[in-house]
Design a protein around this motif. Structure first.
Motif, short mmCIF file in Angstrom:
data_model
loop_
_atom_site.label_atom_id
_atom_site.label_comp_id
_atom_site.label_asym_id
_atom_site.label_seq_id
_atom_site.Cartn_x
_atom_site.Cartn_y
_atom_site.Cartn_z
N THR A 133 51.80 84.44 48.39
CA THR A 133 51.03 85.69 48.49
C THR A 133 51.35 86.89 47.57
OG1 THR A 133 51.69 86.62 50.37
CG2 THR A 133 50.13 84.85 50.71
N PHE A 134 50.34 87.62 47.43
CA PHE A 134 50.74 88.94 47.01
C PHE A 134 51.48 89.78 47.93
CE2 PHE A 134 49.56 93.37 45.74
CZ PHE A 134 49.65 93.62 44.42
N ALA A 135 51.53 89.71 49.24
CA ALA A 135 52.35 90.25 50.06
C ALA A 135 53.73 89.94 49.85
CB ALA A 135 51.84 90.03 51.57
N ASN A 136 54.04 88.48 49.49
CA ASN A 136 55.27 88.07 49.28
C ASN A 136 55.64 88.72 48.03
OD1 ASN A 136 54.23 84.71 50.07
ND2 ASN A 136 55.28 86.08 51.46
N LYS A 138 55.25 91.74 46.67
CA LYS A 138 55.46 92.90 47.10
C LYS A 138 56.82 93.03 47.78
CE LYS A 138 53.05 96.43 48.40
NZ LYS A 138 52.19 97.14 49.25
N ILE A 188 50.28 87.78 40.64
CA ILE A 188 49.92 86.47 41.22
C ILE A 188 49.83 85.30 40.07
CG2 ILE A 188 48.53 84.84 42.80
CD1 ILE A 188 50.38 86.40 44.34
N LYS B 292 44.32 84.28 51.74
CA LYS B 292 45.40 83.43 51.18
C LYS B 292 46.07 83.99 49.97
CE LYS B 292 46.44 78.54 50.92
NZ LYS B 292 45.91 77.22 50.80
N ILE B 293 45.13 84.66 48.93
CA ILE B 293 45.86 85.11 47.99
C ILE B 293 46.61 86.34 48.16
CG2 ILE B 293 45.33 85.94 45.47
CD1 ILE B 293 43.03 84.01 45.44
N LEU B 294 45.96 87.20 48.67
CA LEU B 294 46.75 88.44 49.14
C LEU B 294 47.76 88.60 50.20
CD1 LEU B 294 43.49 90.45 48.51
CD2 LEU B 294 45.38 90.28 47.06
N LYS B 347 50.49 94.90 53.23
CA LYS B 347 51.95 94.88 53.95
C LYS B 347 52.72 93.88 53.17
CE LYS B 347 51.73 96.49 58.58
NZ LYS B 347 51.51 96.05 59.91
N ALA B 349 55.35 90.79 52.79
CA ALA B 349 55.91 89.72 53.57
C ALA B 349 57.02 89.17 52.94
CB ALA B 349 54.77 88.65 53.84
#
Lengths: 241, 634
Positions: A133-136, A138, A188, B292-294, B347, B349
């Motif tokens: 994901t985008f969170a990963n 980041k 992504i 799921k993408i973000l 956030k 992860a």
């Protein structure tokens, strides 16, 4: 000590040479990314349009493909790669996820002025797995930048545009002088690119990022003129032992 | 694109400060610099829809609300009878024409129009062209104004191959080549469509009857033309990025309103041609996919509210507005949501990957380590050369004719590096380069090569200072393992005859493919440890250096260590280097003779003898006060 035989000749320091600062910086980044789990893959600097552009969702009409931006060779049969992404394409075609690759090396753009060179270096990374994901993205980028510039550095993500990633971002750090400095591009992986590499985009997703090695070297060493790196001036090179 | 702060605020319901506006523009991905009241926008190429006040206001709607300050002419307009033929509807699927005739007398520019030219710094030309430019700034849709009195025959739009000159409305003459989208009359080019109109049909301050053309051109049909003909064109910039195919009539109605603000209109006629009915893109509502993408946990309602605020139509599916050419997939929608939420508010992860041990480039690493330990500096050269060999890769579009081939050897680059450093007074040069070399035979061939070049002294310490870098030195260096075949490293002497240099030292060169070096060579070599400390670089001086040599005589041997200790401490801003180049124990006289070299150089200018002598006296004074240390003859 009055006896001449007891006098030790002055110590001879080993006259070491040095690696080029760009290669030192590139190696540093590759080692850092290897610590994060990325394997380096290799590919040619002279590419085809298919691998340099088409597979990366860069359309025929994209300005980057024009003769004033990209070097073409051998009657348009080849291009000098404009980024190291085609190396990742070739590696994705030859592997199955999960994958975590870095590609590094010389890239070419048709520029030659005080701030742009026709050849420079990139280090790029790609990670493809289930549920990336985008969170990963980041988190990974933050970790890279904290390693490079220290834990206290302020990092800013801004939306950007690259045909091969969606969402895309550019990342800045806040300098000591309070100015935001652009450091890298990331995003992504566009599902079209995954599909082009025979990876099912419903099953897998990926993140990708790219750093300009000269940019990082200039910031880390405090070199203000990019052209200094390529004069092969020993007065310059001797500082980077 | 320059935007006046007050103009943009006028398109927003709330009135944010410049700082608030700037922060949100950055959050949305619209880079800019602020100078006074001007926002100089640098938009990404996929956001052609934001190249106007209206476009930016649409994007800012979620934060500040979008107002609707645009007054348009909403009465019926008579049909225009126009003799027009579109021979290439694929390049131009939609085009509209408006004919306006005004009374002789015009009024001075209203404040909004005047501000646009004064604040942004654009040049006024004539009423119609100025309005055309202003409308493009407001709405993002370019228009082109023909002086109607010059359009007397059939007007044709076509995409044709031609080779002829064309004079633009700015007076420059260009030679059209290959295929171009053109407006023609009687086979005469009157406009390079989507880029710039021609001088022969342009408006002037005398024009009272104008034909305004307002079209949608396919971006692919326009891309590259302004660069090709070296024309600076705001219209081309917008068409290349895509304008709104549904906005032509509204744009022309706004045009009429602005004309009305400045002149009395005698007549109005309008005609629109549509060659292709485009359906807006539709996507399924799938908030899970977006999360799921973000990596977020957005609620459905929140997701749809964000999209609505950006102008997306929501029913049982999502309809993409006609001005958003960049939205095709859920990944595109995810980016929209991320922009509104703020990339920095998502956030992080962690991912967990095992550390990877990379051993692929051991050979290169060992070579690097070996040469660095032996005093060599690595260089990186550009691969371009004018030397063309049978196997050279040829560059189709080189920067210049001296860089039209890929090098097939590292030799010429390394000779240039050596001469460059000799000219900078270097007397001991040891350089190496490891690079991929590309050649062609039947296929493209890639080979990693090592090149190294030497000339001058073996080193600066007193053991090596008087020894020259020669063939024997290289043989000894490269014969690390006695078992290897010496042919691998063929040492060649480079003749100085063809080099513009006064130096006499011999130059030796070695080049070999890395993979041809036998494994046995690497057995005794270490892998380089690459722990990295980034030094603080100090700018190098462009002024010449000066050398001073001193011969010390030490006849009180008790003082020798003290003397060496003091020499070691010598340091000064203008002493670039200093070293012992000679050391001799005179057994007969029981004295030590020591040769010491200072190299002076300043970053501020060329040093005079006086500067250097002053520094020498300052540095040597305390050393010569040591009992039994002298410089004979000084």
């Amino acid at each position: 000590m009055s006896n001449l035989d007891n006098i030790n000749p002055p110590a001879i320091s080993n006259e070491l040479g040095g690696l080029h600062p760009i290669n030192q910086t590139k190696d540093y980044l590759l080692n850092l990314l290897a610590d994060f789990g990325f394997k380096e893959v290799y590919g040619p600097e002279i590419e085809t349009e298919e691998f340099n552009f088409d597979m990366l969702n860069i359309k025929k009409s994209h300005p980057a493909r024009q003769m004033h931006d990209t070097f073409y060779a051998e009657g348009k049969k080849n291009v000098l790669r404009t980024h190291t992404s085609p190396v990742q394409i070739r590696s994705m075609l030859a592997s199955k996820p999960p994958i975590a690759f870095t590609s590094a090396g010389k890239v070419y753009r048709k520029d030659d002025d005080a701030t742009h060179l026709p050849m420079f270096h990139q280090v790029e990374g790609i990670y493809v797995d289930h549920n990336v994901t985008f969170a990963n993205l980041k988190d990974l980028i933050n970790r890279i930048l904290f390693e490079l510039f220290g834990d206290n550095i302020q990092v800013r993500f801004r939306p950007s545009y690259f045909p091969f990633t969606e969402p895309s971002a550019e990342v800045d750090i806040l300098s000591e002088k309070g100015k935001w400095l652009e450091i890298l591009g990331c995003g992504i992986v566009n599902p079209i690119v995954l599909e082009n590499c025979n990876i099912d985009s419903n099953q897998y997703s990926g993140l990708a990022f790219g750093l300009g090695v000269e940019r990082i070297a200039m910031l880390k060493y405090g070199v203000h003129d990019i052209r200094e790196f390529y004069k092969s001036n020993l007065d310059f090179l001797q500082q980077f032992k | 694109m320059k935007i006046l702060y007050q103009d943009l605020i006028n398109f927003l319901s709330e009135k944010p400060s410049k700082e608030e506006l700037s922060e949100k523009l950055f959050q949305l991905g619209h880079e800019h610099e602020i100078s006074g009241d001007i926002f100089d926008m640098e938009l990404t190429p996929n956001r052609g829809d934001c190249l106007s006040l209206l476009g930016l206001a649409r994007d800012l709607n979620i934060f500040f609300g979008k107002s609707d300050p645009i007054d348009i002419f909403d009465n019926n307009i008579n049909d225009l009878e126009i003799d027009f033929e579109n021979l290439s509807p694929l390049d131009c699927p939609q085009i509209s024409f408006l004919e306006i005739e005004i009374e002789e007398e015009t009024q001075s520019y209203r404040t909004y129009l005047d501000n646009y030219f004064n604040a942004i710094g654009n040049k006024k030309t004539n009423l119609f062209t100025d309005i055309s430019n202003y409308i493009s700034y407001e709405l993002g849709q370019p228009t082109h104004c023909f002086d109607k009195d010059t359009i007397k025959k059939k007007l044709i739009f076509e995409n044709k191959e031609c080779n002829r000159t064309f004079k633009t409305l700015l007076g420059s003459e260009i030679t059209l080549k290959d295929r171009n989208c053109l407006f023609t009359i009687d086979d005469e080019v009157i406009s390079l469509a989507g880029v710039m109109g021609g001088e022969s049909t342009s408006c002037s301050s005398e024009t009272k009857r104008v034909l305004v053309e307002c079209a949608y051109f396919n971006p692919e049909s326009i891309i590259g033309k302004s660069v090709k003909y070296n024309l600076v064109s705001d219209a081309a910039h917008k068409f290349e990025r895509g304008v709104d195919i549904a906005s032509q009539e509204m744009t022309l109605r706004r045009f009429i309103k602005v004309v009305q603000d400045h002149a009395k209109i005698k007549s109005l006629k309008f005609k629109s041609f549509t060659y292709e009915q485009r359906q807006n893109t539709k996507l399924q509502i799938d908030v899970n996919k977006i999360n799921k993408i973000l990596g977020t946990s957005l609620e459905r309602n929140e997701y749809l509210r964000y999209l609505k605020s950006l102008g997306f139509n929501i029913s049982n599916q999502i309809t993409i507005p006609s001005y958003r050419h960049d939205i095709h997939t859920n990944n595109d929608l995810a980016e929209e949501i991320a922009r509104v939420v703020g990339y920095n508010n998502i956030k992080s992860a962690p991912i967990s990957l095992e550390k990877f041990v990379n051993n692929d480039e051991v050979k290169v690493s060992k070579l690097e380590s070996f040469f660095v330990k032996n005093g060599y500096y690595e260089v990186i050269n550009f691969p371009f050369t004018s030397n063309k060999e049978k196997e050279s890769i040829n560059i189709d579009n080189p920067l210049d004719k001296n860089r039209n081939n890929f090098r097939i050897s590292l030799k010429d680059s390394l000779i240039k590096n050596l001469i460059y450093n000799e000219r900078r007074q270097k007397d001991s040069i040891k350089l190496f380069e490891i690079s991929d070399i590309y050649t062609k035979d039947k296929e493209l061939k890639q080979q990693k090569k090592l090149g190294l070049i030497i000339s001058g002294r073996q080193g600066h310490n007193y053991n090596n200072f008087s020894k020259k870098l020669d063939k024997k030195y290289l043989n000894d260096l490269l014969n690390v393992n006695e078992n290897i075949d010496n042919d691998i490293f063929e040492i060649i002497e480079i003749s100085r005859n063809s080099i513009d240099t006064k130096k006499k030292d011999k130059i030796f060169y070695v080049e070999t493919p890395v993979n041809d070096i036998p494994k046995s060579f690497f057995l005794k070599l270490d892998h380089m440890q690459k722990a990295k400390n980034f030094i603080d670089y100090k700018p190098i001086s462009e002024y010449p250096s000066s050398t001073r040599d001193f011969s010390f005589l030490i006849d009180d041997l008790y003082q020798f260590d003290n003397f060496i200790g003091m020499l070691d401490k010598v340091s000064d801003e203008i002493i670039k280097d200093s070293f012992i180049f000679d050391f001799y124990k005179d057994d007969r006289k029981k004295v030590i003779k020591l040769g010491y070299r200072f190299i002076f150089q300043s970053n501020l200018g060329t040093l005079s003898d006086k500067d250097i002598n002053t520094k020498i006296n300052e540095v040597l004074g305390p050393i010569l006060e040591i009992k039994g240390v002298s410089i004979p003859g000084m």
